[in-house]
Design a protein around this motif. Structure first.
Motif, PDB file in Angstrom:
ATOM      1  N   ALA A  34       0.846  -1.195   0.000  1.00  0.00           N
ATOM      2  CA  ALA A  34       0.000   0.000   0.000  1.00  0.00           C
ATOM      3  C   ALA A  34       0.878   1.240   0.000  1.00  0.00           C
ATOM      4  O   ALA A  34       1.998   1.231   0.526  1.00  0.00           O
ATOM      5  CB  ALA A  34      -0.932   0.016   1.210  1.00  0.00           C
ATOM      6  N   VAL A  35       0.331   2.300  -0.594  1.00  0.00           N
ATOM      7  CA  VAL A  35       0.940   3.626  -0.519  1.00  0.00           C
ATOM      8  C   VAL A  35       0.018   4.485   0.326  1.00  0.00           C
ATOM      9  O   VAL A  35      -1.171   4.661  -0.010  1.00  0.00           O
ATOM     10  CB  VAL A  35       1.130   4.254  -1.913  1.00  0.00           C
ATOM     11  CG1 VAL A  35       1.732   5.654  -1.778  1.00  0.00           C
ATOM     12  CG2 VAL A  35       2.008   3.368  -2.782  1.00  0.00           C
ATOM     13  N   VAL A  36       0.526   4.985   1.438  1.00  0.00           N
ATOM     14  CA  VAL A  36      -0.272   5.752   2.391  1.00  0.00           C
ATOM     15  C   VAL A  36       0.375   7.118   2.601  1.00  0.00           C
ATOM     16  O   VAL A  36       1.599   7.214   2.754  1.00  0.00           O
ATOM     17  CB  VAL A  36      -0.398   5.005   3.739  1.00  0.00           C
ATOM     18  CG1 VAL A  36      -1.159   5.849   4.761  1.00  0.00           C
ATOM     19  CG2 VAL A  36      -1.104   3.667   3.526  1.00  0.00           C
ATOM     20  N   ARG A  37      -0.458   8.150   2.595  1.00  0.00           N
ATOM     21  CA  ARG A  37       0.028   9.497   2.877  1.00  0.00           C
ATOM     22  C   ARG A  37      -0.020   9.750   4.373  1.00  0.00           C
ATOM     23  O   ARG A  37      -0.800   9.144   5.103  1.00  0.00           O
ATOM     24  CB  ARG A  37      -0.831  10.528   2.126  1.00  0.00           C
ATOM     25  CG  ARG A  37      -0.194  11.909   1.987  1.00  0.00           C
ATOM     26  CD  ARG A  37      -0.949  12.733   0.963  1.00  0.00           C
ATOM     27  NE  ARG A  37      -2.345  12.930   1.365  1.00  0.00           N
ATOM     28  CZ  ARG A  37      -3.338  13.208   0.519  1.00  0.00           C
ATOM     29  NH1 ARG A  37      -3.085  13.305  -0.785  1.00  0.00           N
ATOM     30  NH2 ARG A  37      -4.566  13.376   0.958  1.00  0.00           N
ATOM     31  N   VAL A  77       3.123  -4.983  -5.552  1.00  0.00           N
ATOM     32  CA  VAL A  77       3.766  -3.684  -5.329  1.00  0.00           C
ATOM     33  C   VAL A  77       3.474  -2.748  -6.496  1.00  0.00           C
ATOM     34  O   VAL A  77       3.131  -1.569  -6.309  1.00  0.00           O
ATOM     35  CB  VAL A  77       5.282  -3.848  -5.118  1.00  0.00           C
ATOM     36  CG1 VAL A  77       5.982  -2.494  -5.151  1.00  0.00           C
ATOM     37  CG2 VAL A  77       5.554  -4.554  -3.790  1.00  0.00           C
ATOM     38  N   ALA A  78       3.580  -3.258  -7.711  1.00  0.00           N
ATOM     39  CA  ALA A  78       3.302  -2.431  -8.887  1.00  0.00           C
ATOM     40  C   ALA A  78       1.851  -1.968  -8.912  1.00  0.00           C
ATOM     41  O   ALA A  78       1.552  -0.817  -9.276  1.00  0.00           O
ATOM     42  CB  ALA A  78       3.627  -3.213 -10.163  1.00  0.00           C
ATOM     43  N   ALA A  79       0.931  -2.839  -8.492  1.00  0.00           N
ATOM     44  CA  ALA A  79      -0.494  -2.478  -8.488  1.00  0.00           C
ATOM     45  C   ALA A  79      -0.782  -1.381  -7.476  1.00  0.00           C
ATOM     46  O   ALA A  79      -1.563  -0.455  -7.746  1.00  0.00           O
ATOM     47  CB  ALA A  79      -1.339  -3.713  -8.199  1.00  0.00           C
ATOM     48  N   ALA A  80      -0.171  -1.459  -6.293  1.00  0.00           N
ATOM     49  CA  ALA A  80      -0.386  -0.427  -5.276  1.00  0.00           C
ATOM     50  C   ALA A  80       0.157   0.914  -5.751  1.00  0.00           C
ATOM     51  O   ALA A  80      -0.486   1.961  -5.572  1.00  0.00           O
ATOM     52  CB  ALA A  80       0.277  -0.846  -3.961  1.00  0.00           C
ATOM     53  N   ALA A  82       0.600   1.850  -8.905  1.00  0.00           N
ATOM     54  CA  ALA A  82      -0.208   2.327 -10.029  1.00  0.00           C
ATOM     55  C   ALA A  82      -1.511   2.947  -9.544  1.00  0.00           C
ATOM     56  O   ALA A  82      -1.956   3.991 -10.062  1.00  0.00           O
ATOM     57  CB  ALA A  82      -0.492   1.164 -10.988  1.00  0.00           C
ATOM     58  N   GLN A  83      -2.137   2.317  -8.549  1.00  0.00           N
ATOM     59  CA  GLN A  83      -3.380   2.867  -8.011  1.00  0.00           C
ATOM     60  C   GLN A  83      -3.139   4.226  -7.373  1.00  0.00           C
ATOM     61  O   GLN A  83      -4.021   5.093  -7.368  1.00  0.00           O
ATOM     62  CB  GLN A  83      -3.984   1.903  -6.991  1.00  0.00           C
ATOM     63  CG  GLN A  83      -5.411   2.239  -6.584  1.00  0.00           C
ATOM     64  CD  GLN A  83      -5.966   1.233  -5.600  1.00  0.00           C
ATOM     65  OE1 GLN A  83      -6.118   1.516  -4.407  1.00  0.00           O
ATOM     66  NE2 GLN A  83      -6.277   0.042  -6.084  1.00  0.00           N
ATOM     67  N   ALA A  84      -1.941   4.433  -6.859  1.00  0.00           N
ATOM     68  CA  ALA A  84      -1.581   5.721  -6.263  1.00  0.00           C
ATOM     69  C   ALA A  84      -1.160   6.739  -7.313  1.00  0.00           C
ATOM     70  O   ALA A  84      -0.809   7.878  -6.973  1.00  0.00           O
ATOM     71  CB  ALA A  84      -0.453   5.526  -5.249  1.00  0.00           C
ATOM     72  N   GLY A  85      -1.161   6.329  -8.586  1.00  0.00           N
ATOM     73  CA  GLY A  85      -0.757   7.235  -9.656  1.00  0.00           C
ATOM     74  C   GLY A  85       0.741   7.405  -9.768  1.00  0.00           C
ATOM     75  O   GLY A  85       1.219   8.430 -10.260  1.00  0.00           O
ATOM     76  N   MET A  86       1.479   6.399  -9.320  1.00  0.00           N
ATOM     77  CA  MET A  86       2.937   6.473  -9.333  1.00  0.00           C
ATOM     78  C   MET A  86       3.504   5.433 -10.293  1.00  0.00           C
ATOM     79  O   MET A  86       3.053   4.286 -10.316  1.00  0.00           O
ATOM     80  CB  MET A  86       3.498   6.236  -7.924  1.00  0.00           C
ATOM     81  CG  MET A  86       3.046   7.281  -6.910  1.00  0.00           C
ATOM     82  SD  MET A  86       3.682   6.917  -5.252  1.00  0.00           S
ATOM     83  CE  MET A  86       3.084   8.352  -4.334  1.00  0.00           C
ATOM     84  N   ALA A  87       4.502   5.843 -11.056  1.00  0.00           N
ATOM     85  CA  ALA A  87       5.113   4.944 -12.028  1.00  0.00           C
ATOM     86  C   ALA A  87       6.076   3.964 -11.376  1.00  0.00           C
ATOM     87  O   ALA A  87       6.274   2.859 -11.888  1.00  0.00           O
ATOM     88  CB  ALA A  87       5.838   5.751 -13.103  1.00  0.00           C
ATOM     89  N   SER A  88       6.670   4.364 -10.265  1.00  0.00           N
ATOM     90  CA  SER A  88       7.621   3.492  -9.573  1.00  0.00           C
ATOM     91  C   SER A  88       7.796   3.967  -8.142  1.00  0.00           C
ATOM     92  O   SER A  88       7.268   5.014  -7.739  1.00  0.00           O
ATOM     93  CB  SER A  88       8.981   3.503 -10.281  1.00  0.00           C
ATOM     94  OG  SER A  88       9.672   4.709 -10.007  1.00  0.00           O
ATOM     95  N   ALA A  89       8.584   3.189  -7.379  1.00  0.00           N
ATOM     96  CA  ALA A  89       8.856   3.551  -5.982  1.00  0.00           C
ATOM     97  C   ALA A  89       9.703   4.805  -5.874  1.00  0.00           C
ATOM     98  O   ALA A  89       9.856   5.342  -4.774  1.00  0.00           O
ATOM     99  CB  ALA A  89       9.537   2.386  -5.268  1.00  0.00           C
ATOM    100  N   ALA A  90      10.228   5.293  -6.974  1.00  0.00           N
ATOM    101  CA  ALA A  90      10.994   6.542  -6.945  1.00  0.00           C
ATOM    102  C   ALA A  90      10.131   7.716  -6.508  1.00  0.00           C
ATOM    103  O   ALA A  90      10.654   8.740  -6.048  1.00  0.00           O
ATOM    104  CB  ALA A  90      11.591   6.822  -8.327  1.00  0.00           C
ATOM    105  N   GLN A  91       8.800   7.576  -6.625  1.00  0.00           N
ATOM    106  CA  GLN A  91       7.899   8.683  -6.319  1.00  0.00           C
ATOM    107  C   GLN A  91       7.378   8.678  -4.891  1.00  0.00           C
ATOM    108  O   GLN A  91       6.681   9.609  -4.491  1.00  0.00           O
ATOM    109  CB  GLN A  91       6.730   8.677  -7.311  1.00  0.00           C
ATOM    110  CG  GLN A  91       7.159   8.986  -8.737  1.00  0.00           C
ATOM    111  CD  GLN A  91       6.012   8.855  -9.718  1.00  0.00           C
ATOM    112  OE1 GLN A  91       5.814   7.838 -10.350  1.00  0.00           O
ATOM    113  NE2 GLN A  91       5.233   9.925  -9.841  1.00  0.00           N
ATOM    114  N   VAL A  92       7.674   7.646  -4.100  1.00  0.00           N
ATOM    115  CA  VAL A  92       7.299   7.680  -2.686  1.00  0.00           C
ATOM    116  C   VAL A  92       8.437   8.310  -1.895  1.00  0.00           C
ATOM    117  O   VAL A  92       9.559   8.447  -2.389  1.00  0.00           O
ATOM    118  CB  VAL A  92       6.967   6.271  -2.137  1.00  0.00           C
ATOM    119  CG1 VAL A  92       5.806   5.652  -2.890  1.00  0.00           C
ATOM    120  CG2 VAL A  92       8.193   5.360  -2.182  1.00  0.00           C
TER     121      VAL A  92
END
Length: 400
Positions: A34-37, A77-80, A82-92
């Motif tokens: 998951a990607v959480v803010r 990981v890729a699905a989470a 993508a759902q967050a609108g991120m192309a890769s983990a470079a954006q977290v």
């Protein structure tokens, strides 16, 4: 889990600005990410369940679980992301992963993935304690109580799942005192055993199967003993109740003159399920009531109910009623108790809880070195203070 404590002025964790964390969970049989803010918003999440893989075996097979994690981890990981609108983990802004306790060969799959991402993209890395993640999720503001602030420290937590049953005084991030624990089996494991004895499908978990069946049953049909009623501590025990239930099922089969492989009638199955659930939750109530009284005198007014069994509607309803009456019952004033429970879908293992636990740690300036991070099948959560809390000199078991 060695921690690097300190604030990096180039990272946004210490201020009021939002930041994002990718959380990865592979401690048992769910592959989650998951990607959480940092304000509690879930930007993206994905989960791969293994229930169909393990159902025919009657429990989790570690080797099969590891293989499934290996097959799914990249996709999840890729699905989470993508759902967050991120192309890769470079954006977290950071990467977190569960490192224990759990099945070591399963933990390693998620840990290696998280380490690789953190090192590849030069991201802060947080090693997360599985049980702490369950507890901290109560502070993410994801429950149904609109307009209410997440619980502040200190608060009381009941952690109840397939492998754990503990009462914890939560005094801060990474600061837990164990008031009571299971002396033998956890409630979730007992639910699984009951489901198998009743011939219920366990692919989605024995607890949900028993709960569904119990809705049509009479909880007083088969009286079962409540464990440890004369013990004045805050520990739990479900081994004796499991054995009593097994003998009750055998008697019911004998009274109905059923052969060993003949299924019980639907009505009897429902009554047996309801009777077990009633006794099991009554035991929970008795121990939680004692913990509430202990913490009430210390100014605590919040109970967080977390872990897979917290999804059970009867557990929620009965502990909610206990909290509603707690202030009046204690006769000490100071306000009623509030119960906080994560959404049912987030009570079981998931990436959201891992990411949120990392948010809490990063705000405190805590992170870990990704290179060389190990995983741990068993790792304690906090000091045991059960003897002090109960006044009886007895203690619970160490955390599983």
């Amino acid at each position: 889990m060695e921690e690097d404590v300190g604030e990096d002025p180039e990272m946004p964790f210490g201020g009021d600005g939002p930041f994002t964390v990718l959380g990865i969970e592979t401690s048992c049989d769910d592959t989650g990410a998951a990607v959480v803010r940092s304000d509690g918003t879930i930007l993206g999440e994905a989960l791969a369940s293994q229930q169909d893989i393990h159902e025919k075996w009657g429990g989790v097979v570690p080797g099969l679980a590891r293989e499934a994690h290996v097959n799914e981890i990249d996709r999840i990981v890729a699905a989470a992301l993508a759902q967050a609108g991120m192309a890769s983990a470079a954006q977290v802004d950071a990467v977190a992963v569960t490192v224990g306790p759990g099945l070591e060969i399963c933990l390693r799959v998620g840990c290696e993935k998280a380490k690789a991402l953190a090192l590849e993209h030069a991201k802060p890395f947080v090693a997360v304690h599985h049980l702490e993640a369950h507890v901290m999720l109560a502070r993410a503001g994801l429950g149904a109580e609109e307009g209410l602030a997440p619980p502040a420290f200190p608060f009381l937590a009941l952690l109840v799942s397939g492998g754990h049953c503990q009462l914890l005084l939560c005094e801060g991030v990474g600061r837990f005192s164990i008031l009571g624990g299971t002396v033998d089996d956890a409630l979730g494991e007992a639910f699984d055993k009951v489901a198998r004895l009743l011939g219920l499908p366990t692919g989605g978990g024995g607890g949900p199967a028993v709960e569904r069946c119990a809705r049509a049953g009479d909880p007083r049909a088969y009286p079962l003993p409540i464990p440890m009623v004369h013990k004045k501590d805050m520990n739990f025990s479900y081994a004796g109740l499991k054995n009593s239930f097994r003998m009750t099922v055998e008697r019911a089969r004998a009274e109905l003159a059923l052969s060993a492989d003949a299924p019980l009638p639907d009505g009897a199955v429902a009554d047996l399920a309801a009777s077990f659930q009633h006794a099991a939750i009554t035991h929970l109530e008795q121990r939680v009531r004692r913990a509430v009284a202990h913490c009430h005198a210390r100014g605590v007014r919040t109970l967080a109910v977390v872990g897979g069994v917290a999804a059970n509607a009867q557990v929620r309803a009965r502990l909610g009623a206990l909290c509603a009456a707690a202030g009046e019952r204690d006769g000490e004033g100071g306000g009623a108790w509030r119960m906080v429970v994560p959404p049912a879908r987030l009570c079981t293992d998931n990436g959201v809880m891992v990411a949120w636990s990392a948010v809490e740690r990063l705000r405190c300036g805590v992170s870990n070195a990704a290179a060389g991070q190990e995983v741990y099948a068993r790792v304690p959560l906090g000091p045991q203070i059960a003897a002090e809390a109960s006044g009886s000199g007895g203690g619970g078991s160490s955390p599983k």
